[in-house]
Each structure stands twice: as C-alpha cells, then as structure tokens.
Design an enzyme around this catalytic site. Structure first.
Site, PDB file in Angstrom:
ATOM      1  N   HIS A 213       0.855  -1.197   0.000  1.00  0.00           N
ATOM      2  CA  HIS A 213       0.000   0.000   0.000  1.00  0.00           C
ATOM      3  C   HIS A 213       0.885   1.239   0.000  1.00  0.00           C
ATOM      4  CE1 HIS A 213       0.774  -0.313   4.362  1.00  0.00           C
ATOM      5  NE2 HIS A 213       0.374   0.956   4.484  1.00  0.00           N
TER       6      HIS A 213
ATOM      7  N   HIS B 141       0.788   5.695   1.024  1.00  0.00           N
ATOM      8  CA  HIS B 141       0.128   6.862   1.597  1.00  0.00           C
ATOM      9  C   HIS B 141       0.698   8.089   0.899  1.00  0.00           C
ATOM     10  CE1 HIS B 141      -1.584   4.576   4.908  1.00  0.00           C
ATOM     11  NE2 HIS B 141      -0.388   4.070   5.159  1.00  0.00           N
TER      12      HIS B 141
ATOM     13  N   TYR C  64      11.776   4.195   0.179  1.00  0.00           N
ATOM     14  CA  TYR C  64      10.662   4.588  -0.687  1.00  0.00           C
ATOM     15  C   TYR C  64       9.784   5.641  -0.023  1.00  0.00           C
ATOM     16  CZ  TYR C  64      12.385   0.145  -2.361  1.00  0.00           C
ATOM     17  OH  TYR C  64      13.206  -0.873  -2.770  1.00  0.00           O
TER      18      TYR C  64
END
Length: 175
Positions: free
Chosen positions: A59, A61, A147
């Site tokens: 996932h 954000h 990342y």
C-alpha cells in the site's frame, strides 16, 4: 444503506491510502520504477504537489495538494493505477465482480481520502507518511526506508535526518 461521498474541494490538500488487492504482496516496492513512471506520466497532464508519499510493499500513503480550482484527485488515482497495471502486464486472482468490471486484480477498487483541515492536520499526516514504515516494523528509523519522500524533505531541510518516526507521546502521528 448510506453511500460514501467523497469530499471534493478545489485546491485543497488531501491524505490518501491506496492498497493492493492482495495485502502481503511486495509488488509496489518490487516494481517501484513502474510506479514512479506511472506517477510521472499522470502528473504531466494532471499536476499535483506531492507534499509527502511513502510506498510500502502492499500500500501507499500520500499527501497531495491540488492546483487552485481543481478537485479531481479521483482521476489522478485512476490513471496512476491504470498506467502501473498496464506497464506491469500481469493479472492476479480476481473476484467475479473484478472480472465483470474488466479489472486485473492488482489494486483494491477504491482508495481512502481525507481532506486536510488545517496546518496541524496537514503536519500530522505528513509525519504519518514518513513514520509508516516504522509503524509496520519494516525499519527502526523513518530515514532507513528508501521509498519515502522523507529523503527529499531532509535534503530540503524540512526534517531532521535523525527523526526516527515515533513522536514523544509514543505514537506515529495518529490523532
């Protein structure tokens, strides 16, 4: 049955959570260059200020600020998912509803968004992005996760390079 309605505010800042369909997948970090390419392609035609972003294995954000007069974050996410999926060239196991909608089974259909209310809300969600790899136990310090936009923000002098990702109250920036 109540239906969720997204909050579209032109020029606002938003916090997003976008998930893969299969949670425990590593696709986003294994294919980070495809994700970066999809983001670059989307923002050529649909500009956005990326205030913070962190990509985890399954996932991501982001905190985005849209241009004045523009509230179409849904199209940006639709295109980002589309370009990433197309360039990946894979399908994953799919439900009947994903097959019916001609989806490849890579992403969860929806995403979560929150319109940021004020500077404190904005700052908390930026910190949440930076600290999320620590929260998930992927690294001990936020700066150790490759990342993340935290590296850009360290270079710009917006955050101390030694910031670990855990606040003094023991939280990761949640309210």
């Amino acid at each position: 049955m109540s239906r969720y309605r997204r909050n579209y505010v032109p020029g606002a800042s938003y916090f997003f959570t976008v998930n893969l369909a299969w949670r425990n997948d590593r696709l986003l970090i294994d294919q980070i260059d495809l994700l970066r390419g999809a983001f670059a392609r989307v923002t050529q035609d649909w500009p956005v200020t990326c205030d913070a972003m962190v990509v985890l294995p399954d996932h991501l954000h982001a905190v985005w600020t849209l241009p004045v007069g523009d509230s179409n974050y849904s199209e940006r996410w639709r295109l980002l998912k589309y370009y990433f999926t197309r360039d990946l060239g894979q399908r994953r196991p799919r439900s009947d509803s994903k097959i019916a909608k001609r989806e490849c089974g890579i992403w969860q259909r929806r995403f979560w968004e929150h319109t940021l209310r004020d500077e404190a809300d904005y700052a908390a969600h930026v910190r949440y992005c930076w600290s999320n790899p620590v929260k998930h136990g992927l690294v001990k310090r936020a700066v150790d996760w490759p990342y993340s936009s935290i590296h850009r923000d360290i270079r710009a002098g917006h955050v101390d390079p030694e910031w670990a990702g855990v606040l003094e109250d023991g939280t990761f920036g949640e309210r």
